[in-house]
Structure formats: structure tokens, C-alpha cells
Design an enzyme around this catalytic site. Structure first.
Site, short mmCIF file in Angstrom:
data_model
loop_
_atom_site.label_atom_id
_atom_site.label_comp_id
_atom_site.label_asym_id
_atom_site.label_seq_id
_atom_site.Cartn_x
_atom_site.Cartn_y
_atom_site.Cartn_z
N ARG A 111 0.88 -1.17 0.00
CA ARG A 111 0.00 0.00 0.00
C ARG A 111 0.91 1.22 0.00
O ARG A 111 1.97 1.20 0.64
CB ARG A 111 -0.87 0.02 1.25
CG ARG A 111 -1.82 1.21 1.27
CD ARG A 111 -2.52 1.40 2.62
NE ARG A 111 -3.49 2.50 2.50
CZ ARG A 111 -4.02 3.11 3.54
NH1 ARG A 111 -3.71 2.76 4.77
NH2 ARG A 111 -4.87 4.10 3.36
N HIS A 112 0.51 2.27 -0.70
CA HIS A 112 1.29 3.51 -0.70
C HIS A 112 1.55 4.00 0.74
O HIS A 112 0.84 3.59 1.67
CB HIS A 112 0.54 4.59 -1.47
CG HIS A 112 -0.84 4.83 -0.91
ND1 HIS A 112 -1.05 5.55 0.24
CD2 HIS A 112 -2.05 4.38 -1.31
CE1 HIS A 112 -2.34 5.55 0.51
NE2 HIS A 112 -2.97 4.85 -0.40
N GLY A 113 2.51 4.90 0.90
CA GLY A 113 2.82 5.44 2.22
C GLY A 113 1.82 6.50 2.66
O GLY A 113 0.81 6.74 1.99
#
Ligand SMILES: *[C@@H]1O[C@H](CO)[C@@H](O)[C@H](O)[C@H]1NC(C)=O
Ligand SMILES: *[C@@H]1O[C@H](CO)[C@@H](O)[C@H](O)[C@H]1NC(C)=O
Ligand SMILES: *[C@@H]1O[C@H](CO)[C@@H](O)[C@H](O)[C@H]1NC(C)=O
Ligand SMILES: *[C@@H]1O[C@H](CO)[C@@H](O)[C@H](O)[C@H]1NC(C)=O
Ligand SMILES: *[C@@H]1O[C@H](CO)[C@@H](O)[C@H](O)[C@H]1NC(C)=O
Length: 460
Positions: free
Chosen positions: A76-78
Site C-alpha cells: 500500500r502507498h505510504g
């Protein structure tokens, strides 16, 4: 009309204690931020040292005769900024508090919030925050430290991403975290966009019709918003803000709680928005967030998880290929596959594989019974959440282990396979356990809308 005062004025002395109370408040709430949780919430050791591999590092080592062949990470993106919609709602709530100077005098919480600077601009629209960059860089460095042989210089890395800006930026940050010694061939610098893999939910017609664009699909979520637990939170927040309870609703309260979580994740500060909530309130709001994840991305509807078949199949195709290549003593063509997507990418995949499934569904009316539920999205998909599949080849002369072994790590912690309760499985056993999905779950068929009988509709 004069505001109805629900709270007695707070004596001036209490104001001096406020900063202390705020710090305590945030410490108590941060475990309940759901999908807006910091990655450190699931790996607290990273607060002290973001490069530490933590207590789980030593636990599940395979024998030295097992060498990793392939690593596939679905990330998942940050940490990100709020979306435009959330920023707009926050702006409206904040403006409403600014318009009430008289009430603010009697309500320290409202006064604090009126004094708070609304710094979010709509253009930030869900973009990766500087903290999100760091999340990814450090994650890359920890993975490289965990699997030095795979991340060795000039190994081929496939980096794919959803088309969303925050994901592309996360991919770039992950790559830069690997540093120059681990840099990739120049012709592979680009992050490859693949929304059919990373945003399968947008491409699944059945999911869109049955869940995404179907108002009744979220009936449990909507019922909980109107239920007794949320009502109590609403009354408390209204009273703290000296607003009539009719003036606020679950969505506004959620925005206030979200802001508390964003300020902590993005700026590492405890915002005055947090002071509106007790730990009990936070648990209720966490449940609201989990309910939505459950019905929209989790076990609530079968199509939620079935739409991820395309990703599931892709993972096993690449594992198969690596096994074949290893068997015929060829170099592994894709030793490292890193894919950046969303919480909405990971949650359905984990559901398809049967993880974090409770005996009873999450519903509007079983909040108390779900106190110890497995399905807590903050523990599963915080920012920078990562599901890593590692395929090993084991030298059978030196070990009794089967030739090909697999491990799965969620957020860098080994997962227990359901078929064995162990953290390592032979690749054959894993495929056998998921045989039905491997054979029968295909995106195209799963996601097709049932054929409409035009004749029948005409006759209505
Ligand atoms: C995305 O991935 C799928 C599955 O691996 C593949 O079939 C498709 O060609 C890819 N699309 C793009 C645009 O690369
Ligand atoms: C919407 O969801 C409800 C509840 O799951 C379901 O009964 C109904 O068939 C769905 N409607 C459409 C158009 O898919
Ligand atoms: C966040 O704030 C805490 C408490 O003020 C501090 O100890 C910590 O070092 C900060 N973390 C970062 C990454 O700045
Ligand atoms: C794994 O452990 C759980 C809890 O101890 C148990 O209920 C389950 O039957 C076990 N599964 C297997 C395959 O051993
Ligand atoms: C469509 O509906 C009509 C009327 O209900 C029915 O007679 C017909 O058999 C249906 N056709 C199909 C292909 O299901």
C-alpha cells in the site's frame, strides 16, 4: 438564535492542563485509526529505529540450505494527505466553528479548533506526504536488509504501480530507498502502471454495480452511523463544541477524527481535533471504519474478494515460473516484483486467501460482540502495509525440507498458513490449499454482470 449550551463553561485553570491532556489523548487514540493508521502502529520498534528489523526478524528463519528465489511484494502507498472530499468537509466543519465566536468563549474545545489553522488545500488531494516517502524508503531498506541476496546489485526488479499519483510516488521512493548500489538497469527505471492488477476493483463491473454504486450495499455502515454507539459519540462531540446535536452528523464527526489521525501521521503532532474524543469514542469510530472496509473490501460480499482473483493468479503464475526456471537451472527472470497499490488492493486479496475472518459478520448491531475481532483494518492495512511472498529453493541434501518452500509476511511479520499453522509451507501444499481458487477464480467470469433479460424488462 442563541446557541444551546450543552456543556458547562470550563474553569480557566483547566485550560492550562490542556496540552498535557492532548498528548495523553493522542497516545490512547492512535491504535484506532483504521486505514489511516501509521505503519509504526503495527511495528512500534520502528519509532526508535526505522531501520530495525524488529523482534520477528530472528523467529522464522529457514535453514541456511534454503535460498530465496523470488520475492513478490504487494504494497500500500505510504502516508498520504486527505482527499479533496475530506478536505472540503473539514473546511466546512472548521468554518462553522469559526462562525461561532460566542459559543467558542464558553467552549474551550471549540475555541482551540477555531484557533487551529486550516492548512490543507484541496490540491493536496490524496497525494503522498513527505512522511509517506520516508515510509517507502525505509521499507525498501529493511526488505533489502532482510533479503540481501535478492536485493543484491544489478538484480532485475519489476516495479509496477496503480496509476494514482501517491502510488507512483511511493514506487519511486521505494526505489530510491534501495540506493545507488542496488540501482537497476537504466532501461528499467520506469515504474510500470498496471491498474488491472492494482485497481482491479475499478475494472470489475459486478463489484461496481453490486457494491460500489449500490446505496443499499452499505446498509450496515449506515445503520451503525444512526445507532446508539454513534449517537453517544455525536452527543459528546456536540456538547464539547457547544453545537446542537442536530447540527452535526456521523460524517462530520468522522472528519474530525480523521483529522486527528492525519495530523499525527503527516506532521507527527497531536492536533486539538483529538481532544474531542475519548478512547471509547475512538473504538466506536474504528468500528465504523472497519464496517465499511468489511462490506466494501472484505468478507461482506463475495465479489469484494473475488475481484482480486486477477492479482492472486498473477502472483502464483510468477511463482510457478520461478519454480520452473529453478528446476531447469535457468536464471530466475523475475526475482523481485514490487507492486504498489492501495488498502483496497490488499484487503480483498487477504480476504480471498481467508485471513482475518471472524466467525460472525461485522454488523451494525454487534459492536460489543466484535470487540476482539480479527478484522481490524488498522492492524492489517495501515499506510505502507505490505504483503510479501517469498519463494525459497532448499537444497535437499543438506535439509529434509521439501525443495520449494514459501513464506508470507504481512507488514514484515510471518503469517501462519491456515492449512498448517506454520510460517513456512511447501509450495505444493500451498497450491493444494488454494486449489479451488487457482482453478476456478478468474477475473473475467467473476466480474461479469449477470446477463439482463431485455425481453423480461420490456414486459415490466
Ligand atoms: C497488467 O498485468 C496483467 C497480469 O499480469 C497483464 O496481463 C497485463 O498485460 C498488464 N497490463 C499492462 C498495461 O502492463
Ligand atoms: C444492492 O445491494 C443489495 C444488498 O446486498 C442487493 O440485494 C441488491 O441486489 C444490490 N443491487 C444491485 C443493483 O446490484
Ligand atoms: C514524533 O514526535 C515524538 C514525540 O514528540 C518524537 O519523540 C519523535 O521523535 C517524532 N518522530 C519523528 C519521526 O519526527
Ligand atoms: C490452527 O490452530 C487453531 C487454533 O489453535 C486451530 O483451531 C486450528 O484447527 C489449527 N489448524 C490446523 C490446520 O492445525
Ligand atoms: C426472458 O424473460 C422472458 C419472460 O419472463 C422468458 O420467457 C424468457 O425465457 C427469458 N429469456 C431468457 C434467455 O432467460
Amino acid at each position: 438564535m442563541a446557541p444551546r449550551r450543552l456543556a458547562a463553561p470550563v474553569p480557566g485553570a483547566a485550560l492550562l492542563l490542556l496540552p498535557l491532556l492532548l498528548v495523553a489523548a493522542s497516545a490512547g487514540l492512535s491504535g484506532y485509526f483504521g486505514t489511516k493508521s501509521r505503519y509504526e502502529e503495527v511495528n512500534p520498534h520502528l519509532v526508535r529505529d526505522p531501520l530495525s528489523l524488529g523482534p520477528a526478524a530472528a523467529g522464522s528463519r529457514l535453514p541456511a540450505a534454503c535460498a530465496p528465489l523470488q520475492l513478490r511484494a504487494v504494497l500500500r502507498h505510504g502516508t498520504r494527505y486527505p482527499t479533496t472530499g475530506q478536505i472540503r468537509r473539514l473546511g466546512e466543519l472548521h468554518a462553522r466553528l469559526l462562525r461561532r465566536p460566542a459559543a467558542a468563549a464558553a467552549c474551550p474545545a471549540a475555541a482551540d479548533l477555531a484557533a487551529w489553522r486550516m492548512w490543507y488545500e484541496e490540491s493536496l488531494d490524496g497525494r503522498l506526504a513527505p512522511q509517506g516517502r520516508r515510509d517507502m524508503e525505509y521499507l525498501a531498506r529493511r526488505l533489502a536488509a532482510r533479503f540481501p541476496a535478492l536485493f543484491a546489485a544489478r538484480r532485475r526488479l519489476v516495479l509496477a504501480s496503480s496509476s494514482k499519483h501517491r502510488c507512483l510516488q511511493s514506487g519511486a521512493a521505494f526505489r530510491s530507498g534501495l540506493g545507488p548500489s542496488l540501482s537497476l538497469d537504466s532501461d528499467e527505471e520506469e515504474v510500470e502502471v498496471n491498474d488491472s492488477l492494482m485497481r482491479f476493483f475499478d475494472h470489475c463491473a459486478k463489484f461496481v454495480a453490486l457494491v460500489e454504486e449500490n446505496d443499499t450495499a452499505m446498509c450496515q455502515v449506515n445503520a451503525f452511523k444512526e445507532g446508539p454507539e454513534m449517537r453517544k459519540v455525536l452527543e459528546k462531540v456536540a456538547s464539547a463544541l457547544c453545537l446542537p446535536v442536530e447540527d452535526i452528523n456521523a460524517d462530520l464527526v468522522q472528519v474530525a477524527f480523521l483529522t486527528c489521525s492525519y495530523e499525527l501521521a503527516i506532521k507527527n503532532v497531536t492536533s486539538p481535533w483529538c481532544s474531542l474524543f475519548s478512547e471509547e469514542d475512538a473504538k466506536v469510530l474504528e468500528y465504523l471504519n472497519d464496517l465499511k472496509q468489511y462490506w466494501k473490501r472484505g468478507y461482506g460480499y463475495d465479489i469484494n474478494s473475488r475481484s482480486s482473483c486477477i492479482l492472486f493468479q498473477d502472483i502464483f503464475q510468477h511463482l510457478d515460473k520461478a519454480v520452473e526456471e529453478s528446476k531447469s537451472s535457468k536464471p530466475i527472470s523475475s526475482p523481485l516484483i514490487i507492486q504498489v497499490g492501495h488498502a483496497e488492493t490488499l484487503q480483498p486479496l487477504l480476504a480471498l486467501m481467508g485471513f482475518f475472518k471472524d466467525d460472525e459478520p461485522l454488523k451494525a448491531n454487534n459492536y460489543i460482540r466484535q470487540t476482539h475481532r480479527k478484522f481490524r483494518s488498522g492492524r492489517i492495512v495501515p499506510y505502507a502495509a505490505n504483503l510479501v511472498f517469498v519463494l525459497y529453493h532448499c537444497d535437499q541434501v543438506k535439509t529434509s525440507k521439501e525443495e520449494f518452500q514459501v513464506q508470507m509476511l504481512l507488514n514484515e511479520k510471518p503469517m501462519l498458513f491456515h492449512h498448517s499453522n506454520e510460517t513456512t509451507s511447501t509450495y505444493a501444499d500451498l497450491k493444494d490449499y488454494y486449489k479451488d481458487i487457482l482453478e476456478n477464480c478468474h477475473f473475467k467470469e467473476e466480474c461479469e454482470l449477470p446477463k439482463v433479460n431485455i425481453t423480461a424488462i420490456d414486459e415490466l
